[in-house]
Scaffold this motif. Structure first.
Motif: not given
Length: 320
Positions: A167, A170-171, A222, A224, A237, A241-244, A309
């Protein structure tokens, strides 16, 4: 990312378990990764509690590493359903591995019963102290210029840290190669010896201590929110990188046909460990006392969330 294959010898390594008669009142706690990680710490403490509470006369910890936890999982699946052989490890073995095979090798809910969660955990991206990168952005800058820096080690293919690494690549639109090890401790050892520039693994006491002492640098976590054990380290975050965002749980499972009363007995011991926040905090773990029902609900939620994922990674796992 290149398509990768799990070792076809995984099933062969999972030797036939002992019969109930041979086991007697001896409990076996199986950990699917090499010795030296969080699983060992929790398993040894759980073994003490199984003995002191009278759940078992004796309790041993057995490491069965291989295939991202699959070897241990298959071993416990085939064990007698008497509550005396149990799997202790990250929930990712139940929420990630089932999606890694064209033909599923196990059903996390049909083949196993959850006995409860013990602790919550985040993953952490670390680099060795000799790398001139004080921030994650500086690491990315180096990685884009030098392929030798663009590598990260994890405890195995298909593991939670592997998913985070994919991830991440990609991010950030950066080619960063995955280097799988036979367990997180082995990757960590090579990081400390500067044999690999970076790792992604469970946030644990060794990472926290060596980060504080300057022997490595933790650059991002990783979760929140920031870890209470690494308050100076930002989350992915926070870094944009909100998807990580990805967390895991340590828990305990038994074979599915274990009598409900026995599973409940074990759950009581597991919860005793989960509520011992003073012990857990010594090893940089946060208490997560989920009973079997609550743990199963969360597992099912994460199982479905991880499907997309895992499939996006693009590797296939050869059937053992």
């Amino acid at each position: 990312m290149k398509r990768r294959h799990f070792c076809g010898a995984a099933a062969a390594a999972a030797f036939a378990p002992l019969t109930s008669e041979a086991q007697g009142n001896s409990a076996r706690i199986v950990v699917g990764f090499a010795a030296g990680g969080q699983g060992d710490v929790l398993a040894r403490r759980l073994a003490d509690l199984l003995r002191s509470t009278g759940y078992a006369e004796t309790a041993i910890v057995e490491n069965r590493p291989g295939a991202g936890g699959l070897v241990a999982l298959q071993y416990v699946k085939a064990a007698p359903a008497d509550g005396m052989t149990m799997l202790l490890g990250p929930a990712s073995v139940m929420t990630i591995l089932p999606h890694a095979f064209a033909k599923p090798l196990f059903d996390p809910f049909g083949d196993f019963s959850a006995a409860g969660a013990i602790s919550d955990l985040d993953y952490v991206f670390t680099v060795h102290a000799g790398l001139p990168a004080a921030t994650f952005a500086q690491y990315l800058e180096l990685a884009r210029k030098d392929p030798g820096v663009a590598r990260y080690g994890t405890g195995g293919i298909g593991s939670g840290p592997h998913i985070v690494g994919y991830m991440l690549a990609r991010a950030t639109k950066t080619q960063i190669d995955h280097v799988p090890y036979r367990g997180g401790p082995a990757a960590f050892q090579d990081l400390m010896g500067a044999q690999i520039p970076a790792t992604i693994g469970a946030l644990n006491e060794a990472v926290v201590r060596n980060h504080k002492e300057g022997r490595l640098r933790a650059l991002a976590t990783s979760g929140r929110k920031r870890s209470v054990f690494l308050p100076d380290v930002p989350t992915f975050l926070e870094l944009g990188y909100p998807d990580l965002v990805m967390t895991d749980m340590n828990g305990v499972w038994v074979p599915a046909k274990t009598p409900a009363a026995q599973t409940e007995r074990l759950a009581g011991v597991v919860q005793e460990l989960a509520r011992d926040s003073a012990f857990l905090s010594k090893f940089s773990m946060e208490s997560l006392p989920l009973n079997p029902e609550a743990f199963t609900r969360r597992l099912k939620s994460e199982y479905h969330a991880m499907r997309a994922h895992v499939k996006a990674i693009g590797f296939t796992a050869a059937t053992p």
